[in-house]
Design a protein around this motif. Structure first.
Motif, PDB file in Angstrom:
ATOM      1  N   GLN A   1      -8.567   5.138  -3.813  1.00 17.93           N
ATOM      2  CA  GLN A   1      -9.345   5.053  -4.910  1.00 17.93           C
ATOM      3  C   GLN A   1      -9.922   6.669  -5.214  1.00 17.93           C
ATOM      4  N   PRO A   2     -10.079   7.012  -6.479  1.00 18.13           N
ATOM      5  CA  PRO A   2     -10.661   8.277  -6.762  1.00 18.13           C
ATOM      6  C   PRO A   2     -12.187   8.088  -5.933  1.00 18.13           C
ATOM      7  N   PHE A   3     -12.370   9.459  -5.587  1.00 19.50           N
ATOM      8  CA  PHE A   3     -13.532   9.654  -4.525  1.00 19.50           C
ATOM      9  C   PHE A   3     -14.767   9.515  -5.766  1.00 19.50           C
ATOM     10  N   GLY A   4     -15.681   8.864  -5.328  1.00 21.81           N
ATOM     11  CA  GLY A   4     -16.930   8.451  -5.913  1.00 21.81           C
ATOM     12  C   GLY A   4     -16.893   7.225  -6.397  1.00 21.81           C
ATOM     13  N   THR A   5     -15.740   6.601  -6.753  1.00 23.92           N
ATOM     14  CA  THR A   5     -16.056   5.180  -7.113  1.00 23.92           C
ATOM     15  C   THR A   5     -16.176   4.119  -6.131  1.00 23.92           C
ATOM     16  N   VAL A   6     -16.549   3.026  -6.372  1.00 20.86           N
ATOM     17  CA  VAL A   6     -16.859   1.945  -5.326  1.00 20.86           C
ATOM     18  C   VAL A   6     -15.755   1.753  -4.416  1.00 20.86           C
ATOM     19  N   GLY A   7     -16.323   1.915  -3.097  1.00 18.68           N
ATOM     20  CA  GLY A   7     -15.243   1.636  -1.769  1.00 18.68           C
ATOM     21  C   GLY A   7     -14.434   2.865  -1.518  1.00 18.68           C
ATOM     22  N   SER A   8     -14.593   3.909  -2.260  1.00 16.37           N
ATOM     23  CA  SER A   8     -13.728   5.113  -1.973  1.00 16.37           C
ATOM     24  C   SER A   8     -13.881   5.873  -0.602  1.00 16.37           C
TER      25      SER A   8
ATOM     26  N   ALA B   1     -23.417   3.400  -4.562  1.00 14.40           N
ATOM     27  CA  ALA B   1     -22.379   3.059  -5.289  1.00 14.40           C
ATOM     28  C   ALA B   1     -20.931   2.536  -3.991  1.00 14.40           C
ATOM     29  N   ALA B   2     -21.601   2.615  -2.897  1.00 18.23           N
ATOM     30  CA  ALA B   2     -20.737   2.414  -1.609  1.00 18.23           C
ATOM     31  C   ALA B   2     -19.476   3.226  -1.560  1.00 18.23           C
ATOM     32  N   ALA B   3     -19.511   4.680  -2.106  1.00 14.17           N
ATOM     33  CA  ALA B   3     -18.503   5.611  -1.781  1.00 14.17           C
ATOM     34  C   ALA B   3     -18.831   6.249  -0.601  1.00 14.17           C
ATOM     35  N   GLY B   4     -17.900   6.542   0.175  1.00  7.64           N
ATOM     36  CA  GLY B   4     -17.900   6.966   1.676  1.00  7.64           C
ATOM     37  C   GLY B   4     -17.575   8.433   1.973  1.00  7.64           C
ATOM     38  N   SER B   5     -18.497   9.220   2.466  1.00  7.82           N
ATOM     39  CA  SER B   5     -18.115  10.757   2.779  1.00  7.82           C
ATOM     40  C   SER B   5     -17.912  10.575   4.294  1.00  7.82           C
ATOM     41  N   ILE B   6     -16.811  10.656   4.748  1.00  9.66           N
ATOM     42  CA  ILE B   6     -16.405  10.823   6.122  1.00  9.66           C
ATOM     43  C   ILE B   6     -17.046  12.307   6.665  1.00  9.66           C
TER      44      ILE B   6
ATOM     45  N   LEU C   1       0.900  -1.149  -0.008  1.00  9.68           N
ATOM     46  CA  LEU C   1       0.028   0.078  -0.027  1.00  9.68           C
ATOM     47  C   LEU C   1       1.007   1.279  -0.003  1.00  9.68           C
ATOM     48  N   TYR C   2       0.656   2.108  -0.863  1.00  6.89           N
ATOM     49  CA  TYR C   2       1.278   3.385  -0.863  1.00  6.89           C
ATOM     50  C   TYR C   2       0.324   4.595  -0.429  1.00  6.89           C
ATOM     51  N   LEU C   3       0.319   4.975   0.589  1.00 13.13           N
ATOM     52  CA  LEU C   3      -0.488   6.069   1.101  1.00 13.13           C
ATOM     53  C   LEU C   3       0.127   6.949   2.011  1.00 13.13           C
ATOM     54  N   THR C   4      -0.133   8.432   2.222  1.00 10.06           N
ATOM     55  CA  THR C   4       0.662   9.225   2.735  1.00 10.06           C
ATOM     56  C   THR C   4      -0.331  10.366   3.533  1.00 10.06           C
ATOM     57  N   THR C   5       0.060  10.669   4.768  1.00 13.99           N
ATOM     58  CA  THR C   5      -0.849  11.651   5.408  1.00 13.99           C
ATOM     59  C   THR C   5      -1.183  12.835   4.746  1.00 13.99           C
ATOM     60  N   TYR C   6      -0.216  13.071   3.780  1.00  8.19           N
ATOM     61  CA  TYR C   6      -0.457  14.441   2.878  1.00  8.19           C
ATOM     62  C   TYR C   6      -1.645  14.010   1.798  1.00  8.19           C
ATOM     63  N   HIS C   7      -1.492  12.909   1.389  1.00  7.31           N
ATOM     64  CA  HIS C   7      -2.587  12.543   0.512  1.00  7.31           C
ATOM     65  C   HIS C   7      -4.080  12.535   1.080  1.00  7.31           C
ATOM     66  N   ILE C   8      -4.030  11.726   2.161  1.00  9.53           N
ATOM     67  CA  ILE C   8      -5.341  11.716   2.911  1.00  9.53           C
ATOM     68  C   ILE C   8      -5.778  13.055   3.394  1.00  9.53           C
ATOM     69  N   ARG C   9      -5.273  14.054   3.776  1.00  2.53           N
ATOM     70  CA  ARG C   9      -5.668  15.267   4.027  1.00  2.53           C
ATOM     71  C   ARG C   9      -5.809  16.074   3.040  1.00  2.53           C
ATOM     72  N   ALA C  10      -5.026  16.113   1.946  1.00  2.00           N
ATOM     73  CA  ALA C  10      -5.007  17.270   1.114  1.00  2.00           C
ATOM     74  C   ALA C  10      -5.858  16.628  -0.455  1.00  2.00           C
TER      75      ALA C  10
END
Length: 567
Positions: free
Chosen positions: A449-456, A310-315, A262-271
């Motif tokens: 995942q790009p937001f709006g896609t399944v499971g994003s 579509a099971a896209a999740g908005s926190i 998995l390649y994920l960063t805190t910057y990617h999540i918050r920004a």
């Protein structure tokens, strides 16, 4: 540079001589210490350097060179009264860190927070990074990308700047070299003759970064081992593979295909993971609202997610609900924790999300909430989460427990198997037994995942201060929880979640991971409620009775009662 090299050579390996060394009758002040060097001060003689007047110190006089590891004590580096003017960062990552989103983000924070401030207040500091792009998700890939790091002015140095026109000939050369080596011709003289015979055609259109980079040593037959830098590149590809050449020599690693990484960063999540809505706003396409809550002695970490069809999740919110347990021993806090849970649960039901003008029926009460029941003091009686859920009749609330390793159970009168979950009934208590590894993976994959896609997954927009700047510190804290653990290969070849920076199999850590767990529980609640990203071939067993998923918000528990009260 004799004014630097000659005094150093004169030490003859004895650093102590620098204290008394002179040049032209003047002390050089050369110092060769364990972790730094002070270059010699040498006065310029007549006609030596036209940029300086005779008698002035040479340009390198008194310069200090010191080294540090990226994970060492870097802040406030000072030698005498001198602070750094230039920082050269050499290969700041390893192959393992280049494949870890957590370690990549940690190194980036060190470069931007610790190294950038070494020049001191009001001073400019030059930073240069020399690195190889070992992964398309690595730290190097981030800093070489001018769109993401424009101030660094990244340049991707490549062995082959332009590839030749005749790829078919290069393929034949590579095949011939490998065939020669397999038949005992270690230096591949047959392939070399093929290259010399077709050199004009094979070189056509090709441009190499350094035309002089090739091996000119003689082969056993007296001919040069290689005749051009392009042939040297072909030999590397033939001997080590195209992927290695692209990574190590082209700074262009192939796209990652290892699904276990998995390649994920805190910057990617918050920004980058944004819903476009402010905190607490329920999107118009919401068909379900779920909560996940992680309990400890001090309080409750809660994550609330609105789901589209579509099971896209908005926190829409994440928060910490404190209990009044500060300064009290855990053994004396059983009633306090239960009271805190009850107060929080009453607030959820009486203050719906997105309610307009306090009008009843206009807001959203969570359709299903999962609360961690894996923690309690050993001197307590019944787990407070069980008491809370039982008082609510398991309507809209379920205790849960994450396990690793986890095993799917067979359907029975007291067990309902669901994807990565067993709903079990015992002693009057319903419990969601969760595959902790699977649900945490869904959290990380959701943010990738790009937001709006399944499971994003995506976060609400941070508030702004009076100057219009985003106050994203809470988002950064949340993202730190999400990346507090890594999906890491174990010595036995399996994979497991372990804390950031730990060795394989080592599970103890002081890193907070409560929002990671709470987000995973909220996703699991979505599936239990009946919204799957991929619908199973067969629905849940009919015993205990459970209606199949529909678009109705009022779903039933395995015992037949609704998850929430009908409004």
């Amino acid at each position: 540079m004799p004014e630097i090299c000659d005094p150093i050579l004169a030490l003859d390996g004895t650093a102590q001589r620098g204290a008394t060394q002179t040049a032209n009758g003047k002390r050089t002040f050369l110092k060769w210490a364990q972790d730094y060097i002070v270059l010699p001060t040498v006065r310029v003689p007549d006609h030596w350097d036209q940029r300086l007047r005779p008698g002035q110190p040479s340009l390198g006089s008194g310069a200090v060179i010191t080294t540090r590891g990226l994970d060492s004590a870097i802040r406030g580096v000072l030698v005498g009264t001198k602070r750094p003017d230039l920082v050269i960062i050499d290969d700041p990552e390893t192959r393992d860190s280049a494949r870890s989103g957590v370690q990549t983000d940690l190194r980036a924070r060190t470069i931007e927070a610790n190294l950038a401030g070494l020049g001191g207040p009001g001073k400019r500091l030059a930073r240069v990074m020399l690195t190889t792009t070992m992964s398309s998700y690595s730290l190097s890939a981030t800093y070489i990308d001018r769109a993401r790091k424009p101030s660094w002015k990244g340049r991707r140095m490549q062995f082959i700047v332009a590839w030749p026109d005749r790829k078919d000939l290069s393929d034949r050369y590579i095949e011939a070299r490998q065939t020669n080596q397999n038949t005992g011709d270690d230096t591949a003289r047959g392939a070399n003759r093929f290259y010399l015979d077709h050199r004009a055609e094979m070189d056509a259109g090709a441009v190499t970064g350094n035309p002089s980079r090739y091996i000119t040593d003689p082969a056993p037959d007296g001919t040069p081992l290689e005749n051009s830098s392009l042939q040297h590149a072909y030999n590397i590809i033939a001997d080590r593979g195209l992927e290695h050449f692209r990574t190590e020599y082209q700074n262009d690693p192939p796209a990652e295909v290892d699904a276990q990484q998995l390649y994920l960063t805190t910057y990617h999540i918050r920004a980058n993971c944004r819903t476009g809505h402010e905190r607490g706003v329920v999107p118009d396409d919401t068909i379900a609202l779920t909560c996940g809550a992680d309990v400890n002695l001090n309080g409750l970490h809660v994550v609330t997610i609105a789901w589209s069809d579509a099971a896209a999740g908005s926190i829409i919110d994440f928060s910490f609900v404190p209990f009044a347990t500060e300064g009290r021993p855990a053994a004396a806090c059983e009633k306090i924790v239960l009271d805190g849970l009850q107060t929080w649960w009453d607030g959820i039901r009486t203050h719906p999300w997105g309610q307009m003008d306090d009008r009843e029926g206009t807001g959203w009460v969570p359709d299903l909430t999962l609360i961690d029941s894996g923690w309690k003091d050993k001197q307590w009686g019944t787990e407070p989460v069980y008491i809370l859920a039982a008082q609510a009749g398991f309507r809209g609330i379920l205790p849960c427990k994450g396990r690793s390793p986890w095993q799917q159970r067979n359907a029975s009168q007291t067990v309902v198997p669901l994807p990565e979950c067993n709903l079990s009934y015992a002693n009057g208590i319903w419990l969601a037994d969760l595959d902790a590894d699977a649900w945490k993976l869904k959290v990380h994959h959701g943010f990738l995942q790009p937001f709006g896609t399944v499971g994003s997954l995506a976060l609400f927009t941070p508030p702004r201060d009076e100057a219009g700047r985003e106050k994203w510190q809470r988002h950064q804290n949340y993202a730190g929880h999400i990346l507090s653990e890594e999906w890491q290969k174990q010595p036995n070849g399996t994979y497991r979640w372990v804390p950031e920076g730990s060795r394989p199999g080592h599970l103890r850590s002081q890193k907070a991971n409560h929002y990671l767990d709470a987000t995973a529980y909220a996703i699991a609640a979505r599936t239990i409620w009946g919204l799957w990203t991929i619908r199973p071939k067969q629905g849940p067993p009919t015993k205990p009775a459970r209606k199949p998923p529909s678009q109705s918000r009022d779903r039933e528990t395995p015992s037949g009662s609704p998850w929430i009260q009908t409004r």
